[in-house]
Structures are given as C-alpha cells and as structure tokens.
Design an enzyme around this catalytic site. Structure first.
Site, PDB file in Angstrom:
ATOM      1  N   CYS A 164       0.880  -1.175   0.000  1.00  0.00           N
ATOM      2  CA  CYS A 164       0.000   0.000   0.000  1.00  0.00           C
ATOM      3  C   CYS A 164       0.911   1.216   0.000  1.00  0.00           C
ATOM      4  CB  CYS A 164      -0.847   0.043   1.261  1.00  0.00           C
ATOM      5  SG  CYS A 164      -1.862  -1.411   1.485  1.00  0.00           S
ATOM      6  N   ARG A 219       1.720   1.327  -5.889  1.00  0.00           N
ATOM      7  CA  ARG A 219       1.907   0.359  -4.792  1.00  0.00           C
ATOM      8  C   ARG A 219       0.608  -0.319  -4.391  1.00  0.00           C
ATOM      9  NH1 ARG A 219       6.591   1.005  -1.849  1.00  0.00           N
ATOM     10  NH2 ARG A 219       5.580   0.041  -0.073  1.00  0.00           N
ATOM     11  N   TRP A 269      -3.877  -1.728  -1.217  1.00  0.00           N
ATOM     12  CA  TRP A 269      -3.889  -3.028  -1.896  1.00  0.00           C
ATOM     13  C   TRP A 269      -4.455  -3.989  -0.850  1.00  0.00           C
ATOM     14  CZ3 TRP A 269      -1.745  -7.956  -1.371  1.00  0.00           C
ATOM     15  CH2 TRP A 269      -1.812  -8.759  -2.507  1.00  0.00           C
ATOM     16  N   ASN A 314       0.353  -0.215   6.243  1.00  0.00           N
ATOM     17  CA  ASN A 314       0.820  -1.088   5.162  1.00  0.00           C
ATOM     18  C   ASN A 314       1.346  -2.336   5.853  1.00  0.00           C
ATOM     19  OD1 ASN A 314       1.817  -2.256   2.882  1.00  0.00           O
ATOM     20  ND2 ASN A 314       3.649  -0.958   2.750  1.00  0.00           N
ATOM     21  N   GLY A 315       0.788  -3.514   5.501  1.00  0.00           N
ATOM     22  CA  GLY A 315       1.258  -4.749   6.137  1.00  0.00           C
ATOM     23  C   GLY A 315       0.086  -5.578   6.619  1.00  0.00           C
ATOM     24  N   GLU A 340      10.169 -14.919 -18.439  1.00  0.00           N
ATOM     25  CA  GLU A 340       9.943 -13.482 -18.235  1.00  0.00           C
ATOM     26  C   GLU A 340       8.964 -12.937 -19.264  1.00  0.00           C
ATOM     27  OE1 GLU A 340      10.305 -11.557 -15.955  1.00  0.00           O
ATOM     28  OE2 GLU A 340      10.141  -9.560 -16.823  1.00  0.00           O
ATOM     29  N   LYS A 396       5.400 -11.156 -18.312  1.00  0.00           N
ATOM     30  CA  LYS A 396       5.020  -9.828 -18.798  1.00  0.00           C
ATOM     31  C   LYS A 396       3.647  -9.877 -19.433  1.00  0.00           C
ATOM     32  CE  LYS A 396       7.267  -7.600 -16.953  1.00  0.00           C
ATOM     33  NZ  LYS A 396       7.982  -8.380 -16.066  1.00  0.00           N
ATOM     34  N   GLU A 418       0.781 -10.712 -16.800  1.00  0.00           N
ATOM     35  CA  GLU A 418       0.505  -9.776 -15.704  1.00  0.00           C
ATOM     36  C   GLU A 418      -0.073  -8.449 -16.185  1.00  0.00           C
ATOM     37  OE1 GLU A 418       3.675  -8.360 -13.222  1.00  0.00           O
ATOM     38  OE2 GLU A 418       5.114  -8.389 -14.841  1.00  0.00           O
ATOM     39  N   HIS A 434       7.667 -33.121 -23.316  1.00  0.00           N
ATOM     40  CA  HIS A 434       7.287 -33.904 -22.126  1.00  0.00           C
ATOM     41  C   HIS A 434       5.964 -33.421 -21.538  1.00  0.00           C
ATOM     42  CE1 HIS A 434      11.197 -35.832 -22.204  1.00  0.00           C
ATOM     43  NE2 HIS A 434      11.727 -34.644 -22.406  1.00  0.00           N
ATOM     44  N   LYS A 454       3.221  -2.943  -6.878  1.00  0.00           N
ATOM     45  CA  LYS A 454       4.610  -2.882  -7.313  1.00  0.00           C
ATOM     46  C   LYS A 454       5.540  -3.564  -6.331  1.00  0.00           C
ATOM     47  CE  LYS A 454       8.077  -1.723  -9.839  1.00  0.00           C
ATOM     48  NZ  LYS A 454       8.260  -2.463 -11.103  1.00  0.00           N
TER      49      LYS A 454
HETATM   50  C1  AGP Z   1       7.443  -8.240 -12.218  1.00  0.00           C
HETATM   51  O1  AGP Z   1       6.924  -7.671 -13.418  1.00  0.00           O
HETATM   52  C2  AGP Z   1       6.443  -8.206 -11.107  1.00  0.00           C
HETATM   53  N1  AGP Z   1       5.967  -6.915 -10.878  1.00  0.00           N
HETATM   54  C3  AGP Z   1       6.908  -8.935  -9.869  1.00  0.00           C
HETATM   55  O2  AGP Z   1       7.085 -10.279 -10.237  1.00  0.00           O
HETATM   56  C4  AGP Z   1       8.230  -8.451  -9.207  1.00  0.00           C
HETATM   57  O3  AGP Z   1       9.320  -8.769 -10.028  1.00  0.00           O
HETATM   58  C5  AGP Z   1       8.387  -9.208  -7.882  1.00  0.00           C
HETATM   59  O4  AGP Z   1       7.317  -8.856  -7.052  1.00  0.00           O
HETATM   60  C6  AGP Z   1       9.709  -8.931  -7.178  1.00  0.00           C
HETATM   61  O5  AGP Z   1       9.779  -7.571  -6.815  1.00  0.00           O
HETATM   62  P1  AGP Z   1      11.209  -6.990  -6.340  1.00  0.00           P
HETATM   63  O6  AGP Z   1      12.143  -7.134  -7.503  1.00  0.00           O
HETATM   64  O7  AGP Z   1      10.947  -5.577  -5.966  1.00  0.00           O
HETATM   65  O8  AGP Z   1      11.663  -7.830  -5.175  1.00  0.00           O
END
Ligand code: AGP
Length: 614
Positions: free
Chosen positions: A2, A27, A75, A101-102, A487, A491, A494, A510, A609
């Site tokens: 958050c 966030r 969040w 936050n938490g 990766e 992308k 997400e 497999h 984020k």
């Molecule tokens: C990546 O596009 C995502 N937003 C997510 O997987 C991110 O890489 C992951 O949460 C790790 O975050 P960090 O690198 O800040 O630890």
C-alpha cells in the site's frame, strides 16, 4: 503493498497528500483516503473505493482544510476493496486515525477483546483494530502522553506493519511505526513528511530518514525524533536522495512502462557505471559494492528472489557457473526458508530485488544471515531494507521503476549479474579481464544493440493485433533464454491477463506439446548460440502440429526464420549479454497486447509494485 503518506507543516495538507498518493499509486490502488485536522480541531476523513481519481473527485470542492494530515492508497489484504475498508481508519471517538501497510497477524484476538469491551467496528480490516485499540487505551488513561499510548499498543501487535497515526488531541505530531514494510521520513524547512518510499517526498525534500524495524518516529514541524518501541532514543541520520522528482514522472510517454522500456539502454550504462573500465577491463571493488573477500572464499552461491527478479537469478546462475565456476542455486524467496535450507559461512546468499522491500526476499536474507551466511543484495532502491541488511550491495541504477511490470530493473539486474560473474572469476582466479575480451567489447556495444532491438516496436505493435484475443501463449527458450521465456510469459500474463507459460524448449515434448494446435501461438527464442540447432528442432515440432510460431532470431537466420509464421530479427551480442537484448521485444509485445485489450498497463488488476507482505 500500500502507499502511505503524511504531512505536517504550513502548507494546505490535502494537495500534498494527494500528490504523494499519486506518486505511490503503483503500490496499490483499490481504494484511497485522507484524514486532515481541520481548523475546528477535528479530524476530517475522505475515502473512496477504486483509483485515486475517485477520491480526488470527492475533494473538489470540499477538500478538508488544515496543514496536518495522512493519506493512504490500498492493496487489499484483510477485507474486500470498498469505501468502508479504505484507510484511514478511526477509533470510536473519531479523534484518532490510522493508516497501515502490512498485516496485523493477531488482529482477531485483539478485535474480540475490544468487541467484548463494547467497541463496535465499521470495517473488516486489521487496521481498524489498531485504531480502536489506541482509542480504548486512550480512554483508559486519558492523562497519559499519547506517545506512551502508542507504544503500549505497538507492544501488543504481531505481524508486519508500517503504521502512521494521527491524533486530534496532539495535532502537531504524526507518529510512524515500522516493523517490516518501509517508512521513509522527509525533513523540510519547518515541515515534515512521511511516506512508503522516496518518490512521494522528492518534490518537497531530498533529506530523507529511513526507519528501521522497531522504530517509532514523531514527526513535527520542528523535526524528527526516533525511539524504539520501548522509548529509548535511536539515532537515524538523514540521507540525501540521489533521485529527483522528474525521473519519477512519465515524461510524455502514455505509460510509465513504455517510458521505462525506452530508458533501458541508458540505465544499463548507468548500472555499468564505474563498476568496470571498458578500456582496461579492471573492476572497481568499491563501485561493485561487493567486497572481493565475499567471493574469494565461498564454495557456493544461493540466489533468492521473487517474480521477475527470480528470472534474473536464473540467468545469473548460468553466468556464475559458466564464467566464475561457482555452483549456484536459485530459490523462490518465498520457498527458501521453509525448506530447511543448508547455508553457512561458505555460501554467499544473493538477494535480487528491484524494490529492496519484498517481504519474502527480506525474510530469506534474514534467515541466511541467521545461519551465518554472507549476503549480497542486487537492489535498485538505495536505502531500502535489503540494501541496509546485506554485507554488500550490487546496485542497479535503473532509477525509479513505477510501472508494476518490471522492465528496466530486470535488464539492469542481468547486466549487474553478468558483471558479478566476471568479477568473481577475476577474484577467484587472479586473472583479469583482457581489454579485448569479447564480453567486454560487447558490453560497450550493448546500449546500441538495445536501441536497435527497441526499433522493432512498430512490428511488435502490428504483431500484437494477432495475439490480443489469444487464450493461451507458450514461450520457449533454452539455456539463458529459458528464463527469458519465463519473463516474456510473465510480462504478457501480468498486464494483458492472457494466460502464458514459459518453458524450456527441450521440455515441450514432455507435456506441453499436447497444447499445440492451430489456435496456440508459440513464441520461440532462437538466438544463434550453442543450443540453436536444438531449439530449431523443437520449433519444428511446433510447426509439425500446426502451431502458430512467432520466432525471434539472430540476423541472417535462415532455418528458424524460414519455418516461422512470423520471424523478427534481434540484434546479436555476446551470449552472456544476449538475454538483455532478447527480452526487449517481449516487453514491447506484452505492452502492445495489453494496450489493445484496454488493460491498465501501469497498474494491472490485483497487482502491486512492491509486495511487502508474505
Ligand atoms: C514483475 O513484473 C512483477 N511486478 C513482480 O514479479 C516483481 O518482479 C516481484 O514482485 C519482485 O519484486 P522486487 O524485484 O521488488 O523484489
């Protein structure tokens, strides 16, 4: 997870709070709210479900007056996204507000105790329990200094929390308590600021104070006082922020993600920086941030990370083993400490994290330290929890990454890990990198190759039309391009919400080969490396089953390019740097597909984020 923000000073608080929340909306963005102490001495709270814009709309024309306030963008963890569950949360008297936050892990027993005492709750959140506990403690001891009331409640909480508290009975002070998620304070001239991360403070001040776990800060116009939860003073020296506010803005791009994709050639140069001289091949131990002794004696390396950073770790494994010949394991940080890991003084544990605040990665590194292992952090945010926790910081210099989908952080992580591999080799063998070494020469040409790869943008935008209605997409790669396949798939899924999977190309037969038919698009990564022929035969198997093949190939490729439905040429660099270039078109492809599908590219649904809860 958050975004939290607070202001005390002489400016109208509301615009400062809204500006801070806007800069931290990435966030978390399922609801937002502010609380301001008005001229009448009362707390005025405004909240709204959904994006920050919904809250801003409620503030015109009746924005709360006053020069002290706190704000939050959420969040959801406990309680669905709604106005009732939006922060700030008040106690029964309405004189105390809390943002958080938490996760308060013991909120239920505390809530039951308060309910039994006759307190009624307005929300489903764990945060309101803190507000009500403060109110109850205040009522029980009306003459007690509020700081002591706060400390008394903190002593009863378990879990992870960044709490910001404001009382109408002490309007000159904002309290901030940290246990886990980040809190950074800003000291201006006759004004004080609180936020989850520096980007919210940069327009106002660059003198920042990063709180540590167990800190309780009291922020007033006169300054910042920090104590432990037990009241003992703690020294927290201000640090000068190196970023400026402009670098955290969109700069004319439609989305932060597109801006950050475009910045990659530049920030890769920033990340190389003075770590190595491109002329002499000499490393600077100081600029690398990793003491040579940490690499000289270790027998193994263990990488811990999450998400995209975990993908970077997988590429790093290939390089650390191939170049530095150090056995390297890579773990999801969220798995690492629950599987009785065997690490110790001879294992270097490397945490990779853009934010430096990911709870799972922080916890994994704490476990590694507990077991006596030396630790290194590959982080992008100076002063972050991981940066302050580890024995060495291998810094990426990607600048603020606002788009939730990580792009420039990933490519700078890859470059940093490649440098770490060659640095480790030099430390362990005593053999320096020659100026004419192909890796070094290629490193110097990397930004140009990246810029050339980004010129595929138009072709990728065109290609995105054929993917926008896909149900599933399969990404295939081998060797260092298996993590790039992962990766690329991450992308796409997400930000466009299309299901996508990355797979080692050799593994397709497999199981996943059963998925292949004319409705399935396969993205094949076929750089001209030692595994090219193997990849080519795997991709031939795709075509033999009518799969639609989009291939990314090296210049002059005739084999895979011939068989593919669409073939795009990616500039060729040294194999140890090729992943940095190969990922760029996959980022752009995901971006364009998501845009075509009308998705929120910078703030995808359900995501945030920085995941600062486990
Ligand atoms: C990546 O596009 C995502 N937003 C997510 O997987 C991110 O890489 C992951 O949460 C790790 O975050 P960090 O690198 O800040 O630890």
């Amino acid at each position: 997870m958050c975004g939290i923000v607070g202001y005390v000073g002489s400016r109208p608080a509301t615009p400062v709070l809204i500006d801070g929340l806007r800069r931290m909306e990435y966030r978390g963005y399922d609801s937002a709210g502010i609380a301001v102490i008005g001229a009448d001495g009362a707390l005025h709270v405004k909240r709204a479900e959904g994006k920050l814009g919904n809250l801003a709309a409620r503030l015109t024309p009746d924005a709360p007056e006053g020069t002290v306030g706190i704000g939050h963008t959420r969040w959801a963890t406990h309680g669905r996204p709604s106005e009732e569950n939006a922060h700030p949360h008040r106690d029964a008297s309405g004189r105390i507000v809390v943002i958080h936050n938490g996760i308060i892990e013991n909120f239920l027993p505390l809530k039951r105790e308060l309910l039994a005492a006759g307190v009624s709750f307005a929300s489903e959140t764990d945060t309101e329990v803190v507000a009500q506990a403060l109110g109850a403690a205040r009522r029980a001891a009306p003459g007690r200094p509020f700081a002591e009331v706060v400390r008394g409640v903190l002593a009863r909480l378990t879990g992870m929390y960044a709490l910001v508290i404001l009382s109408a009975d002490e309007p000159e002070a904002i309290y901030a308590a940290k246990w886990g998620p980040p809190i950074v304070l800003g000291q201006g001239d006759g004004e004080g600021f609180v936020a989850s991360d520096p980007t919210a403070l940069l327009p106002w001040t660059r003198d920042l104070v990063f709180l540590e776990d167990g800190d309780l800060a009291r922020v007033t116009v006169a300054g910042i006082e920090v104590t432990g939860f037990d009241g003992t003073p703690r020294a927290r020296a201000p640090r000068r922020a190196t970023w400026d506010a402009v670098s955290a803005e969109k700069g004319g791009y439609p989305h932060f993600m597109l801006k950050e994709i475009a910045e990659q050639p530049t920030v890769v140069v920033e990340t190389v920086g003075h770590k190595i001289s491109l002329e002499t091949g000499r490393f600077s131990e100081d600029a690398m941030g990793v003491p040579a002794r940490l690499l000289a004696e270790v027998e193994r390396i263990h990488v811990v990370a999450c998400g995209t950073s975990w993908h970077a770790g997988l590429v790093g494994k290939f390089l650390l083993e191939e170049v530095a010949r150090v056995p390297t394991e890579v773990d999801y940080a969220s798995e690492f400490r629950y599987r009785a890991p065997i690490v110790g003084p001879r294992t270097l544990v490397v945490g990779i994290s853009q934010s430096g605040e990911t709870a799972d990665t922080v916890a994994a590194l704490q476990e590694a330290k507990r077991q006596g292992a030396p630790t290194v952090g590959v982080v992008n945010v100076p002063g972050s929890a991981i940066a302050r926790l580890v024995d060495g910081v291998l810094a990426t210099h990607a600048g603020p990454e606002i788009g939730v989908a990580s792009t420039k952080a990933f490519t700078t992580q890859l470059v940093a890990l490649a440098l770490l591999a060659y640095y480790a080799k030099g430390v362990r063998t005593g053999v320096p990198l020659e100026p004419a070494d192909p890796f070094l020469v290629s490193l110097g040409r990397l930004p140009a190759a990246m810029r050339k790869a980004l010129e595929l943008d138009h072709a990728l935008e065109k290609l995105s039309r054929t993917l926008q209605d896909s149900r599933d997409v399969l990404y295939l790669g081998r060797g260092t391009h298996f993590p790039i396949a992962l990766e690329g798939a991450l992308k796409l899924k997400e930000i466009s919400y299309i299901h996508a999977e990355g797979y080692p190309a050799g593994e397709m037969k497999h199981g996943p080969i059963a998925l292949i038919d004319r409705d399935l698009t396969v993205i094949g990564l076929a750089p001209r490396d030692a595994l090219y022929e193997k990849v080519a035969s795997n991709l031939r198997e795709v075509k033999a089953r009518d799969g639609r093949l989009v291939a990314f190939v090296a210049p002059g490729d005739e084999d895979v390019a011939e068989m593919a439905d669409v073939a795009l040429t990616v500039p060729e660099v040294h194999p140890h740097l090729q992943p940095v270039v190969s990922v760029l078109p996959l980022q752009l492809l995901a971006y364009h597909v998501a845009r075509r599908r009308g998705c929120d590219v910078d703030q995808p649904r359900n995501l945030a984020k920085s995941v600062t809860v486990e």
